[in-house]
Design a protein around this motif. Sequence first.
Motif, PDB file in Angstrom:
ATOM      1  N   ASP A  63      38.535  33.889  44.919  1.00 36.89           N
ATOM      2  CA  ASP A  63      39.370  33.432  45.888  1.00 36.89           C
ATOM      3  C   ASP A  63      38.926  33.569  47.219  1.00 36.89           C
ATOM      4  O   ASP A  63      39.166  34.761  47.752  1.00 36.89           O
ATOM      5  CB  ASP A  63      40.695  33.351  45.737  1.00 36.89           C
TER       6      ASP A  63
ATOM      7  N   PRO B 244      38.622  31.902  50.506  1.00 39.41           N
ATOM      8  CA  PRO B 244      38.872  30.664  51.521  1.00 39.41           C
ATOM      9  C   PRO B 244      37.663  30.314  52.554  1.00 39.41           C
ATOM     10  O   PRO B 244      37.269  29.129  52.641  1.00 39.41           O
ATOM     11  CB  PRO B 244      40.273  30.851  51.964  1.00 39.41           C
TER      12      PRO B 244
ATOM     13  N   GLU C  63      36.899  25.695  46.050  1.00 41.26           N
ATOM     14  CA  GLU C  63      38.234  26.062  46.207  1.00 41.26           C
ATOM     15  C   GLU C  63      38.826  26.263  44.993  1.00 41.26           C
ATOM     16  O   GLU C  63      38.567  25.717  43.823  1.00 41.26           O
ATOM     17  CB  GLU C  63      39.134  24.884  46.674  1.00 41.26           C
ATOM     18  N   VAL C  64      39.320  27.492  44.856  1.00 41.83           N
ATOM     19  CA  VAL C  64      39.540  28.397  43.269  1.00 41.83           C
ATOM     20  C   VAL C  64      40.428  27.127  42.437  1.00 41.83           C
ATOM     21  O   VAL C  64      39.742  27.211  41.238  1.00 41.83           O
ATOM     22  CB  VAL C  64      40.188  29.522  43.652  1.00 41.83           C
TER      23      VAL C  64
ATOM     24  N   THR D  16      41.650  34.096  37.627  1.00 38.10           N
ATOM     25  CA  THR D  16      41.102  34.275  38.921  1.00 38.10           C
ATOM     26  C   THR D  16      41.246  35.633  39.520  1.00 38.10           C
ATOM     27  O   THR D  16      41.830  36.649  38.906  1.00 38.10           O
ATOM     28  CB  THR D  16      42.344  33.563  39.928  1.00 38.10           C
TER      29      THR D  16
ATOM     30  N   VAL E 299      43.416  35.454  43.524  1.00 37.93           N
ATOM     31  CA  VAL E 299      44.034  34.591  44.227  1.00 37.93           C
ATOM     32  C   VAL E 299      44.818  35.296  45.525  1.00 37.93           C
ATOM     33  O   VAL E 299      45.608  36.201  45.029  1.00 37.93           O
ATOM     34  CB  VAL E 299      45.137  33.629  43.889  1.00 37.93           C
TER      35      VAL E 299
ATOM     36  N   ARG F 164      48.654  31.886  51.307  1.00 43.18           N
ATOM     37  CA  ARG F 164      48.921  30.411  50.722  1.00 43.18           C
ATOM     38  C   ARG F 164      50.160  30.121  50.785  1.00 43.18           C
ATOM     39  O   ARG F 164      51.124  30.757  50.823  1.00 43.18           O
ATOM     40  CB  ARG F 164      48.293  30.410  49.172  1.00 43.18           C
TER      41      ARG F 164
ATOM     42  N   THR G 172      50.994  26.910  45.734  1.00 45.32           N
ATOM     43  CA  THR G 172      50.381  27.995  44.611  1.00 45.32           C
ATOM     44  C   THR G 172      50.883  27.596  43.322  1.00 45.32           C
ATOM     45  O   THR G 172      50.161  27.593  42.201  1.00 45.32           O
ATOM     46  CB  THR G 172      50.497  29.409  45.284  1.00 45.32           C
TER      47      THR G 172
END
Length: 317
Positions: free
Chosen positions: A67, A69, A83-84, A102, A105, A110, A115
């Motif tokens: 992740d 951003p 975008e994850v 992931t 994250v 977020r 989320t």
Amino acid sequence: MTTPLERLTAGGFSIGLEAPLDHDWTPAGDQARRRDGRQFGEPDLARHAALAQLADRLGYRALWVRDVPLYDPSFGDAAQVFEVFAYLGYLAGITRDILLGTAAVVLPIREPLLTLKSASSVQRLSGNRLLLGVASGDRPVEYPLFGRDFEGRGNAFRKQVALLRDGANGHLPEGLAVLPSTASPLPLLVAGLAQQSPEWIGSNLDGCLAYPGTPDDHRHRVAAWRAVAGNKPYSSFIHLDLADNPDEPLQRWRFGFRGGRKALAAELRALRAVGVDHIGLHLRRNVRPLDETLREIAEYVLPQFHETKTQLTEATP
């Protein structure tokens, strides 16, 4: 129903992959990057879908995505670009068996309810294959851009873990809910300590995503993890360049090594012996074509560690 964590550790040890599936950190990969006009650290994604499907068919246990951003040249790595959660939803639709993780994250930047909704959506769409790695983040530049406090990220992390744990049921006015609901709580694995005490992490998270290291490094880290978390899964990663010669000895570098498949198998056995439960292979340094590398590891290495025999009859994408 078997949980994603139970699948990750089935047989006592498993091997996965870390996206992006590209070798842009090699001299040839860097030359191609310059030719294509990509940023340093921006991978070539032309074959990402075909390679993810190949990994799924060959029996790799998990595919991990990061992740990131915002691309920051000072960190020099754009990770897997997409975008994850959007990417995980896409991968859920084009793969069948491989777990989708992931790593990790960044919760504090977020919106917590979104989320939860995104993760629950991926969990449902993938058929219960999501492993939600989470972290507090380490890039101060991102926080003010998202209107978040960098110094308060530890407290924000704890609050978001609590919300993810109860599906927001204790955080919403009566009658409201976040859908889709999940049959079981989302599996949460932590990268680093996320500004928490080891004891809090061990009690409140379901698994560990440790930084790469040697077997001796992991011996000490696993012992520390087991002291606070018991038998919860311990996972890490290897930056691998698989040599053509299966007998080429291991040559270590930061976060991984170059060597033949026999050296890889020996390293994995050593990691299993010190208590590591899962290793994700990072192949951005890998000189050889990735489909060739994935097939060789699947044919000669995976069967030494996974419960079922890998099937190698699928056509090359």
